[in-house]
Design a protein around this motif. Structure first.
Motif, PDB file in Angstrom:
ATOM      1  N   LEU A 104      -3.851   8.615 -48.420  1.00  0.00           N
ATOM      2  CA  LEU A 104      -3.623   8.502 -46.982  1.00  0.00           C
ATOM      3  C   LEU A 104      -2.133   8.450 -46.658  1.00  0.00           C
ATOM      4  O   LEU A 104      -1.373   7.707 -47.300  1.00  0.00           O
ATOM      5  N   SER A 105      -1.747   9.196 -45.646  1.00  0.00           N
ATOM      6  CA  SER A 105      -0.333   9.258 -45.243  1.00  0.00           C
ATOM      7  C   SER A 105       0.003   8.115 -44.298  1.00  0.00           C
ATOM      8  O   SER A 105       0.464   8.309 -43.168  1.00  0.00           O
ATOM      9  N   LEU A 106      -0.231   6.898 -44.758  1.00  0.00           N
ATOM     10  CA  LEU A 106       0.096   5.681 -44.009  1.00  0.00           C
ATOM     11  C   LEU A 106       1.152   4.924 -44.814  1.00  0.00           C
ATOM     12  O   LEU A 106       0.906   4.540 -45.956  1.00  0.00           O
ATOM     13  N   ASP A 107       2.318   4.728 -44.217  1.00  0.00           N
ATOM     14  CA  ASP A 107       3.483   4.205 -44.937  1.00  0.00           C
ATOM     15  C   ASP A 107       3.578   2.691 -44.793  1.00  0.00           C
ATOM     16  O   ASP A 107       4.016   2.179 -43.750  1.00  0.00           O
ATOM     17  N   VAL A 108       3.186   1.958 -45.842  1.00  0.00           N
ATOM     18  CA  VAL A 108       3.205   0.492 -45.790  1.00  0.00           C
ATOM     19  C   VAL A 108       4.628  -0.058 -45.781  1.00  0.00           C
ATOM     20  O   VAL A 108       4.853  -1.199 -45.375  1.00  0.00           O
ATOM     21  N   GLN A 109       5.587   0.733 -46.214  1.00  0.00           N
ATOM     22  CA  GLN A 109       6.977   0.265 -46.225  1.00  0.00           C
ATOM     23  C   GLN A 109       7.524   0.086 -44.813  1.00  0.00           C
ATOM     24  O   GLN A 109       8.376  -0.773 -44.579  1.00  0.00           O
ATOM     25  N   ARG A 110       7.037   0.882 -43.844  1.00  0.00           N
ATOM     26  CA  ARG A 110       7.580   0.789 -42.489  1.00  0.00           C
ATOM     27  C   ARG A 110       7.229  -0.544 -41.834  1.00  0.00           C
ATOM     28  O   ARG A 110       7.949  -1.016 -40.956  1.00  0.00           O
ATOM     29  N   TYR A 111       6.124  -1.138 -42.260  1.00  0.00           N
ATOM     30  CA  TYR A 111       5.765  -2.455 -41.721  1.00  0.00           C
ATOM     31  C   TYR A 111       6.744  -3.529 -42.192  1.00  0.00           C
ATOM     32  O   TYR A 111       6.989  -4.516 -41.494  1.00  0.00           O
ATOM     33  N   ARG A 112       7.286  -3.358 -43.371  1.00  0.00           N
ATOM     34  CA  ARG A 112       8.217  -4.348 -43.901  1.00  0.00           C
ATOM     35  C   ARG A 112       9.420  -4.504 -42.974  1.00  0.00           C
ATOM     36  O   ARG A 112       9.877  -5.626 -42.703  1.00  0.00           O
ATOM     37  N   THR A 113       9.918  -3.388 -42.448  1.00  0.00           N
ATOM     38  CA  THR A 113      11.073  -3.434 -41.552  1.00  0.00           C
ATOM     39  C   THR A 113      10.738  -4.163 -40.258  1.00  0.00           C
ATOM     40  O   THR A 113      11.498  -5.028 -39.793  1.00  0.00           O
ATOM     41  N   VAL A 114       9.595  -3.839 -39.674  1.00  0.00           N
ATOM     42  CA  VAL A 114       9.202  -4.455 -38.404  1.00  0.00           C
ATOM     43  C   VAL A 114       8.949  -5.948 -38.584  1.00  0.00           C
ATOM     44  O   VAL A 114       9.371  -6.775 -37.765  1.00  0.00           O
ATOM     45  N   LEU A 115       8.257  -6.319 -39.661  1.00  0.00           N
ATOM     46  CA  LEU A 115       8.005  -7.734 -39.934  1.00  0.00           C
ATOM     47  C   LEU A 115       9.304  -8.491 -40.180  1.00  0.00           C
ATOM     48  O   LEU A 115       9.474  -9.628 -39.716  1.00  0.00           O
ATOM     49  N   SER A 116      10.222  -7.873 -40.889  1.00  0.00           N
ATOM     50  CA  SER A 116      11.504  -8.526 -41.188  1.00  0.00           C
ATOM     51  C   SER A 116      12.273  -8.845 -39.911  1.00  0.00           C
ATOM     52  O   SER A 116      12.877  -9.917 -39.791  1.00  0.00           O
ATOM     53  N   GLN A 117      12.259  -7.929 -38.964  1.00  0.00           N
ATOM     54  CA  GLN A 117      12.965  -8.167 -37.707  1.00  0.00           C
ATOM     55  C   GLN A 117      12.413  -9.383 -36.981  1.00  0.00           C
ATOM     56  O   GLN A 117      13.180 -10.205 -36.455  1.00  0.00           O
ATOM     57  N   SER A 118      11.092  -9.536 -36.967  1.00  0.00           N
ATOM     58  CA  SER A 118      10.480 -10.695 -36.312  1.00  0.00           C
ATOM     59  C   SER A 118      10.774 -11.985 -37.063  1.00  0.00           C
ATOM     60  O   SER A 118      11.078 -13.021 -36.452  1.00  0.00           O
ATOM     61  N   VAL A 119      10.700 -11.947 -38.386  1.00  0.00           N
ATOM     62  CA  VAL A 119      10.922 -13.155 -39.185  1.00  0.00           C
ATOM     63  C   VAL A 119      12.366 -13.632 -39.051  1.00  0.00           C
ATOM     64  O   VAL A 119      12.630 -14.845 -38.985  1.00  0.00           O
ATOM     65  N   VAL A 120      13.322 -12.721 -38.997  1.00  0.00           N
ATOM     66  CA  VAL A 120      14.731 -13.103 -38.813  1.00  0.00           C
ATOM     67  C   VAL A 120      14.906 -13.842 -37.489  1.00  0.00           C
ATOM     68  O   VAL A 120      15.579 -14.881 -37.423  1.00  0.00           O
ATOM     69  N   LYS A 121      14.290 -13.342 -36.428  1.00  0.00           N
ATOM     70  CA  LYS A 121      14.398 -14.004 -35.120  1.00  0.00           C
ATOM     71  C   LYS A 121      13.748 -15.383 -35.146  1.00  0.00           C
ATOM     72  O   LYS A 121      14.281 -16.342 -34.578  1.00  0.00           O
TER      73      LYS A 121
END
Length: 768
Positions: free
Chosen positions: A621-638
């Motif tokens: 499946l062409s679903l990129d689990v790595q892209r979620y890491r970036t979005v989650l990281s932005q929220s966790v930093v805040k």
């Protein structure tokens, strides 16, 4: 059976000198002579002595008692032949009794059918990805779109109406003609409509300013009276400014401008929280260049689905105690025309409004009103109608993993013509179904997974049809439906391309846009859609947050299905201005698209089609689990920064983002491990690819919080949901004990997602 065998044995015993044979023994007919029972294998292999007993006794050859001794070899052959014949006869009798059945007429199959069966037996497609995209582009054309469009357009097709039923049958018949095995999903829902016997009314003082034909579904009903206040758009910023200016809102009737920035439901929820008794919403000419008598339709349920069966499907056989969604407003809400709004605004007095509050109504000063204004009376007499609605489905089944599917859906109903809202999307749904079906039946395309096409009803009331279906089949969809692509509102203008999506789909969309030719510009042939709109920062230029009113939202936030909606839009526009009015017609959409509707719609079809085909074609499946890491990281930093501010005085030492950061680390390692496993996987190994896909499909679903009730909190997604369980809630709360609980639950939701992505439990990250 036993009788048959016994008869055979008796016949054989008479044939062979009164000797009886069994499978294992050769027995004399003299039953008393027990010593004569000898193993068949022994009798057939015994050698006879060279000296016959008769010769040893001295009997002459001419004696009557003398019989010549048979030759040794002939005797052996005889016994072997008899034994073999016996075994063959017994086997034949057993087989005859076991398998004998009445004869059936043979099924005839002509040569064309034989070829079809042989072709369907081939799972792997011989077509390359370039072949597949070329075939889609050949079959999805502007001319074909225009031809289909005329079959779908209706002047008015409200959910549950006869016009909605006509479209339903058209969609069903279209799927049937394509051999897509169509079926219908029926729900019994409560839709709020205007009362034809007792119209809604608005008065200022004793003067009636109008009996509006438009209405806001799911408003509270009754009569309310209060001082008039003008609140601009009703955003949080606007309301804070009113409070700063000491404008009292409690018990008032507040007048708001409609806006594309926030939904009608959110506007009503914002002011209801401050104690107003009623809300009036109108279309100001500064935002909407319409005639002042244009009516507005919409709904004010802050949620999706039937608000009287929250979290549950509205099937006819389902019995639930009386309940309702927490998103239903407790105040009256009514839309009015700009002409009616002008009559109220000229008579409310009070402070002059800030510059940002100014509209463009003629001869109106836009004062804020309040205690010095006249009373306004609002009467809402809407009625709830028990309505049967039908969703229609068709499927193109996969050849390797038919139980896994991508969903493509479009809203079918609309208040008025609903050209941009429903007609274009429904047309595109049918055209995509036709194109892909012909690719399978005529061009040899063999999708690995299935494509399900869905036509939803009652979308205007807040995605009622689609949400009820999701609630009804929630458990069936888990790790089966792996992507939802919405076709609602895909063309509202030209100049921009905007997308709301799960981060899992970011990479796939980016690669798709690089392959699809740009349908927006003029004289820019050869450029891709990506080249046209990406700019310096692709994500910033293209992606926007998915709002609750987005038809893809319940699929993502309630059901944990990676979802995507997109639109070609006019430059700088927040939303299509004609939604919810009778002006959402062919002419206005033609002007908004510079009369290139068919080309833009075809481009939208190619985007949606290639997204879907890539997802059902590839082994992984062409679903990129790595892209979620970036979005989650932005929220966790805040969140980490916020918690440091909260604990700066040292009064909440245990309130730390440490464990949340560790859970994020677990997810990051799991995503990296998945990519490593993928690089080392033989893509022709079906089981290995299936296991990889299982891990990918768990991500979105496991970001749904397991710690809240779907009934009370339907949008359970950790990032995109609404409620105290979300990461966004950790940025807003003030109560430290509540924050501590929220932090713990968010941490374990994220850690659970990481564990699911890791795969087997022995591969889980146990560093927390």
């Amino acid at each position: 059976m036993a009788a048959t065998i016994n008869q055979a044995r008796l016949a054989l015993s008479k044939m062979f000198n009164s000797e009886r044979y069994s499978h294992f023994t050769l027995q004399s007919d003299e039953e008393g002579d027990e010593g004569s029972q000898v193993e068949v294998e022994v009798r057939l292999s015994d050698d006879v002595d060279d000296h016959a007993p008769s010769e040893q006794m001295g009997q002459p050859r001419g004696s009557p008692s003398y019989r010549p001794r048979p030759q040794q070899n002939n005797r052996k052959v005889c016994y072997l032949a008899l034994g073999t014949l016996f075994i063959f006869i017994i086997g034949y009798l057993i087989g005859y009794v076991s398998h004998h059945s009445p004869r059936k007429e043979p099924i005839t199959c002509d040569s064309e059918q034989e070829v079809g069966v042989a072709e369907e037996a081939v799972v792997e497609s011989s077509l390359s990805w370039n072949d597949i995209t070329s075939l889609l582009a050949q079959r999805l054309t502007p001319d074909a779109f225009n031809s289909r469009l005329s079959d779908v357009e209706q002047p008015d097709h409200v959910a549950g109406s006869s016009a909605d039923g006509i479209l339903e049958y058209h969609v069903f018949d279209s799927f049937k003609s394509l051999e897509m095995e169509p079926w219908t999903d029926i729900h019994y829902v409560q839709l709020q409509t205007a009362n034809s016997q007792k119209p809604n009314r608005v008065l200022i003082g004793q003067e009636e300013v109008g009996q509006p034909k438009g209405y806001l579904a799911y408003s509270a009903t009754g009569k309310a009276q209060g001082k008039a206040v003008y609140g601009n758009y009703g955003s949080q910023e606007d309301l804070m400014l009113l409070q700063t200016l000491k404008v009292e809102l409690n018990g008032t009737v507040i007048l708001l401008r409609a806006t594309g920035q926030i939904s009608l439901a959110q506007q009503v929820a914002n002011v209801a929280a401050l104690g107003v008794s009623a809300v009036l919403i109108y279309l100001d000419p500064k935002d909407y260049k319409f005639q002042p008598t244009t009516e507005l339709y919409g709904h004010v349920h802050l949620g999706s689905g039937d608000p009287f069966t929250p979290g549950f499907p509205s099937f006819n056989h389902t019995q639930f105690p009386p309940t309702q969604s927490s998103g239903l407003p407790t105040v009256l809400a009514q839309s009015i025309t700009a002409a009616s709004a002008a009559k109220i605004l000229t008579r409310i007095g009070g402070l002059e409004s800030p510059l940002s509050f100014k509209g463009s109504l003629d001869n109106v000063k836009y004062t804020l009103g309040g205690a010095s204004s006249e009373d306004v009376t609002v009467e809402v007499n809407n009625v709830l109608q028990d309505t049967e609605i039908h969703n229609v489905f068709g499927v193109i089944k996969g050849f390797a993993e038919p139980d896994r599917y991508v969903l493509l859906g479009a809203q079918r109903d609309a208040w008025g013509p609903g050209y941009a809202k429903a007609t274009v999307g429904t047309t595109l749904l049918l055209e995509l179904a036709r194109a892909v079906s012909e690719m399978v039946h005529k061009d040899g395309f063999r999708p690995r997974r299935s494509l399900v096409f869905a036509s939803w009803s009652a979308g205007e009331y807040g995605g009622v049809g689609s949400t009820e279906w999701l609630e009804g089949f929630f458990s069936s969809l888990d790790r089966r439906a792996f992507t939802y692509i919405s076709l609602d509102g895909v063309v509202t203008g030209h100049g921009e391309f905007k997308v709301s999506a799960s981060p899992l789909l970011y990479s796939l969309l980016e690669s798709t846009m690089k392959e699809v030719k740009n349908p927006i510009g003029f004289g820019e042939s050869g450029k891709s859609l990506y080249d046209k709109v990406s700019g310096v920062n692709f994500e910033k230029a293209v992606f926007e947050p998915m709002k609750m009113e987005d038809s893809a939202y319940p699929f993502l936030a309630s059901s944990g299905i990676p979802s995507l909606s997109f639109r070609f839009a006019s430059q700088g526009s927040e939303a299509y201005p004609y939604y919810g009015t009778s002006l959402d017609n062919k002419d206005h959409l033609g002007y908004a698209t510079a009369h290139r509707l068919s080309f833009l719609a075809t481009g939208a079809g190619l985007v949606a089609g290639q997204l879907a085909l890539r997802l059902v074609h590839d082994h992984v499946l062409s679903l990129d689990v790595q892209r979620y890491r970036t979005v989650l990281s932005q929220s966790v930093v805040k969140i980490n920064q916020r918690l440091k501010q909260v604990t700066r005085d040292g009064s909440a030492e245990s309130l730390s983002a440490r464990w949340l950061i560790m859970a994020l680390g677990s997810y990051s390692r799991a995503a990296t491990d998945l990519n490593t496993d993928l690089l080392n996987t033989d893509l022709t190994d079906t089981l290995a690819c299936h296991n990889i896909n299982d891990r990918i499909m768990r991500v979105e679903h496991n970001l749904l919080s397991p710690y809240v009730s779907p009934k009370e909190v339907p949008f359970r997604h950790l990032l995109f949901g609404r409620g105290s369980h979300t990461l966004a809630a950790l940025l807003e709360g003030e109560d430290r004990e509540v924050l501590r609980t929220q932090l713990a639950l968010a941490t374990w939701t994220l850690q659970g997602c990481a564990n699911a992505l890791s795969g087997d439990i022995w591969d889980s990250d146990n560093q927390m």
